[in-house]
Design a protein around this motif. Sequence first.
Motif, mmCIF file in Angstrom:
data_model
loop_
_atom_site.group_PDB
_atom_site.id
_atom_site.type_symbol
_atom_site.label_atom_id
_atom_site.label_comp_id
_atom_site.label_asym_id
_atom_site.label_seq_id
_atom_site.Cartn_x
_atom_site.Cartn_y
_atom_site.Cartn_z
ATOM 1 N N LYS A 229 0.827 -1.199 0.000
ATOM 2 C CA LYS A 229 0.000 0.000 0.000
ATOM 3 C C LYS A 229 0.870 1.261 0.000
ATOM 4 O O LYS A 229 0.603 2.215 -0.756
ATOM 5 C CB LYS A 229 -0.929 0.005 1.213
ATOM 6 C CG LYS A 229 -1.879 1.197 1.284
ATOM 7 C CD LYS A 229 -2.851 1.020 2.448
ATOM 8 C CE LYS A 229 -3.852 2.165 2.510
ATOM 9 N NZ LYS A 229 -3.223 3.423 2.976
ATOM 10 N N ALA A 230 1.902 1.281 0.824
ATOM 11 C CA ALA A 230 2.781 2.450 0.887
ATOM 12 C C ALA A 230 3.482 2.676 -0.439
ATOM 13 O O ALA A 230 3.659 3.824 -0.885
ATOM 14 C CB ALA A 230 3.801 2.279 2.007
ATOM 15 N N ARG A 231 3.890 1.583 -1.092
ATOM 16 C CA ARG A 231 4.567 1.723 -2.375
ATOM 17 C C ARG A 231 3.619 2.247 -3.450
ATOM 18 O O ARG A 231 3.998 3.078 -4.284
ATOM 19 C CB ARG A 231 5.177 0.383 -2.803
ATOM 20 C CG ARG A 231 6.460 0.065 -2.041
ATOM 21 C CD ARG A 231 7.135 -1.176 -2.583
ATOM 22 N NE ARG A 231 6.386 -2.380 -2.233
ATOM 23 C CZ ARG A 231 6.181 -3.410 -3.042
ATOM 24 N NH1 ARG A 231 6.655 -3.385 -4.273
ATOM 25 N NH2 ARG A 231 5.511 -4.456 -2.644
ATOM 26 N N PRO B 101 -5.603 -7.207 -3.903
ATOM 27 C CA PRO B 101 -5.990 -6.244 -2.858
ATOM 28 C C PRO B 101 -6.524 -6.940 -1.619
ATOM 29 O O PRO B 101 -7.361 -7.850 -1.706
ATOM 30 C CB PRO B 101 -7.069 -5.393 -3.537
ATOM 31 C CG PRO B 101 -6.747 -5.482 -4.993
ATOM 32 C CD PRO B 101 -6.224 -6.874 -5.205
ATOM 33 N N ALA B 102 -6.036 -6.490 -0.462
ATOM 34 C CA ALA B 102 -6.380 -7.150 0.797
ATOM 35 C C ALA B 102 -7.604 -6.560 1.459
ATOM 36 O O ALA B 102 -8.095 -7.100 2.452
ATOM 37 C CB ALA B 102 -5.197 -7.066 1.757
ATOM 38 N N ALA C 84 -6.569 -0.378 -7.197
ATOM 39 C CA ALA C 84 -5.815 -1.553 -7.641
ATOM 40 C C ALA C 84 -6.741 -2.625 -8.213
ATOM 41 O O ALA C 84 -6.434 -3.228 -9.246
ATOM 42 C CB ALA C 84 -4.994 -2.116 -6.483
ATOM 43 N N ALA C 85 -7.874 -2.855 -7.547
ATOM 44 C CA ALA C 85 -8.810 -3.881 -8.022
ATOM 45 C C ALA C 85 -9.386 -3.518 -9.391
ATOM 46 O O ALA C 85 -9.464 -4.357 -10.300
ATOM 47 C CB ALA C 85 -9.937 -4.072 -7.004
ATOM 48 N N ALA C 86 -9.792 -2.249 -9.551
ATOM 49 C CA ALA C 86 -10.345 -1.812 -10.829
ATOM 50 C C ALA C 86 -9.298 -1.884 -11.928
ATOM 51 O O ALA C 86 -9.577 -2.295 -13.067
ATOM 52 C CB ALA C 86 -10.897 -0.392 -10.706
#
Length: 508
Positions: free
Chosen positions: A288-290, A317-318, A327-329
């Motif tokens: 997530k940070a990256r 994605p968690a 990210a999911a899209a």
Amino acid sequence: MQPAAAQEAGTTGGPLSAIDWLSQSVATPAAAAPDAGLVLPDEPPVAAAGTTLPADVTTSSLDGPAPDGVGLISPSVSGLPRGFWGAGLTREIAESLVSHPDDALPALRQLFLTILLAELNPPIDAGGRGELLLVRIDKLLALGALEQAAALIEAAGVTSPELFRRAFDVALLTGAEDRACDGMANAPHLAPTLPARIFCLARSGDWNTAALTIRTASALGQISADQEQLLSRFLDPDLYEGEPVPPPPSPVTPLDWMIYAAIGEPLPTDGLPIAFSYAELRPRSGWKARIEAAERLTRAGTIPPNVILGLYTENTPAASGGVWDRAAAFQAFDAAMAAGDPARVAATLPAVWNRMQEAELEVPFATLYAKALLDLPLTGAAADIAFRVGLLSPHAETWARRASPTTPEEAFLTAIALGRGAEALPPDSMARAISAAFRIPTPSVEGQRLLDGNRTGEAVIVAIDSIGRGVKGDLRGVTEGLSILRLAGLDAVARRTALELMILERRG
């Protein structure tokens, strides 16, 4: 030492630029003249001096070194003439670069970065001092363009303390700590400050000398109690287990950030200058940070879009919300594109486009996918989105040639992309401001004065700032800024900017 080496430059007094978060990695000799400038290897210093000449008369050495002319992009690639600065003077040019805001449209951000990196003739009063080189490097650092700044420093071939400080910090933030310390060890004329010396001793494994240096510095009152505790904790964290960590200084420097990270107390980068986001791109940072760091840097135009593509698709994605939804899209759309399935692309494109708009990453997204979208038979809402994606990409003209406009807005966008802006019927107030610049260019009084005075570079920066005002509601700024770009020979940039003004939701 002063906050930034550029504070030591300038022939009329006062700093040309300032970066207050640079690490105090080397000590500038106190005897150095305030305007000593930069000295190229094996070259004598060029005398900078006060002068009794009138303010409008300048001189320049014809055979001296020209660090201000160093660049990474040739005129044939940049599209900027070597005489871009023309009759402009160093201080005025520097002030225009330093004061330029960092929130321009993507096309204008890229233009500004190109100006900072281009091979251009130095200002007529440069005199080989390298003042504008420092300003350009500092602006690159402020924009988060660390790799570009490092390459410019290397191209300059200069080993002054001022440039070494910048190279040292770039190396820290980009994961090249050992290279930073090797550079310090291999340059005996650079006097490392205590924190930098202790950091590099520890990196090399010389813990005993590092510890002795801390004790000696503390006994001599050369470091504060907080600094002593932080550096001692850096050498041996176990000795301080359970004790509170000293509060971070203000401002935080890259060396501070590295030390806090090394003791297991990393400082969040979202509240720090954008350059610190580079430090979060390392594999040791969380996914997530990256992603968040890459989004910030991609939005700034300082890293290629492929970086964010790789991060968005790296894992599953968690959770949901924010970064995870993007990210999911992105993953769903990327998989549809990889499959070449028009139905899946049509189903996933609206969602990912909304997420890219949310993060202001529309142009990087277009750069990644516009060419592949050309070959897909899309209809309805997906086709409308794909058309706009195409016009925001390097393939805008190809998309425009294939277009069959069905609305006044689409007709206007197509005309702009094809270089026929003067013929198009504007559908709204923004379009009218754009159209005026393509019909009869009308620059501002200041812009025209600069163009008439052979100060094209400064006029272009005025244009960028004028268009920025236009985005916020001053539509006259749009007309004036686009007019200057066109009169300066940057018609392609003006067209890309006009398309972004119409398509991107940046108004208000």
